[in-house]
Design an enzyme around this catalytic site. Sequence first.
Site, PDB file in Angstrom:
ATOM      1  N   HIS A 258      -3.680  -2.146  -5.955  1.00 37.70           N
ATOM      2  CA  HIS A 258      -2.875  -3.375  -5.859  1.00 37.70           C
ATOM      3  C   HIS A 258      -2.379  -3.659  -4.441  1.00 37.70           C
ATOM      4  O   HIS A 258      -2.580  -4.737  -3.897  1.00 37.70           O
ATOM      5  CB  HIS A 258      -1.627  -3.265  -6.751  1.00 37.70           C
ATOM      6  CG  HIS A 258      -1.882  -2.916  -8.166  1.00 37.70           C
ATOM      7  ND1 HIS A 258      -2.235  -3.844  -9.110  1.00 37.70           N
ATOM      8  CD2 HIS A 258      -1.808  -1.731  -8.829  1.00 37.70           C
ATOM      9  CE1 HIS A 258      -2.360  -3.264 -10.289  1.00 37.70           C
ATOM     10  NE2 HIS A 258      -2.111  -1.973 -10.150  1.00 37.70           N
TER      11      HIS A 258
HETATM   12  C1  BDR Z   1       2.610  -2.085  -8.544  1.00 37.21           C
HETATM   13  O1  BDR Z   1       3.397  -1.085  -9.165  1.00 37.21           O
HETATM   14  C2  BDR Z   1       3.142   0.172  -8.597  1.00 37.21           C
HETATM   15  O2  BDR Z   1       2.821   1.092  -9.569  1.00 37.21           O
HETATM   16  C3  BDR Z   1       2.032  -0.004  -7.606  1.00 37.21           C
HETATM   17  O3  BDR Z   1       2.256   0.798  -6.463  1.00 37.21           O
HETATM   18  C4  BDR Z   1       2.038  -1.471  -7.292  1.00 37.21           C
HETATM   19  O4  BDR Z   1       2.888  -1.753  -6.203  1.00 37.21           O
HETATM   20  C5  BDR Z   1       1.591  -2.592  -9.531  1.00 37.21           C
HETATM   21  O5  BDR Z   1       2.238  -3.140 -10.643  1.00 37.21           O
END
Ligand code: BDR
Length: 331
Positions: A258
């Site tokens: 992400h």
């Molecule tokens: C986001 O939540 C975290 O687990 C990841 O690092 C990312 O920033 C995705 O929903």
Amino acid sequence: MDIKKRKIIFDVDTGSDDALALMCGILSPEFDIIGICTVNGNLPVENTTENTLRVLELMKSDIPVIRGCSTPLLATLDPLRKLRLRSNDGVSADGEDVTYHAPYLPLPPATKKVVEGANAVSWYIDTLMNAEEKITLIMVGPLTNFALAYRAQPEIIKNVEEILIMSGGHDQRNSTAASEYNVFIDPEATAIVLDCGAKITMMPLDATHKANMRPQHQQLFEAWGNPVGDFVAAEIEARLKAYNTMQPLHEPDIAPIHDALCVLYLLDPTVITNLKHMRCDVVCGGIADGQTLFDTRHFNDAPKNVYVCLDTDEEKFATMLVDILSRSKNI
Ligand code: BDR
Ligand code: CA
């Protein structure tokens, strides 16, 4: 000729995908990263800070790390919210322990230290109030640090060039039926940041679920046979297993990275194939706690406050990520 570098502050809850985002930032000559703030999120802030320092050591980087908030603004005051928190851990069908974010990244313990005596909230205020040129913020964890800084000194916005956030979901969610993880951890902070008046570009799950690494990428990094390759391969492998087990997406064997999408978008906006200027508010409390509520009406009664990235060129993302990380062979 010297290229003018964009001044950047990162805000991270490292975190497997945060680690890869940071690495891409560090390996981008287009950026002058002046500081990295850490925050509670994927893990307690002690862990996200130590993990961030480990990544910097791997990358032989001296960027200052500033420890940030250990709790969200308000969310932990409500016991019901805690009950709905997503766990990092699970067990696969064949009995293997899997996790999105192990407590510590599989790297040697850091010998580097955080900036002594500093905290991210006052550091943001000092840095932004005294900046000689505008600074871009890439914030890929809960938005607690910057929300508090802005509440304390709203004038800091004058020196913010742009804010990129990995937050929210238009049609997709991962923490509850309504919310994405970073927003769910600190909905009030997200609400404050969305209305701070700076230019905000939001990377929601709709875009980041197409920012994937796959088993062939894991193999490619493994084949490098060096510490960076081994680390990236291990993180991709862990995420592939965690997503297959706990959060199957639209197809198997994909591991969304992400947070790296925010970095890649800044470097090349064409990695995003659908971008809309919209009004977004955050639901705070109740059954849809942490939902990013987008106004899709053709008329608006509140100003648009965010550029929302809704789709990704998946192949371009993967190619860029591999190319940028390949530069680590020269460090
Ligand atoms: C986001 O939540 C975290 O687990 C990841 O690092 C990312 O920033 C995705 O929903
Ligand atoms: Ca993150």
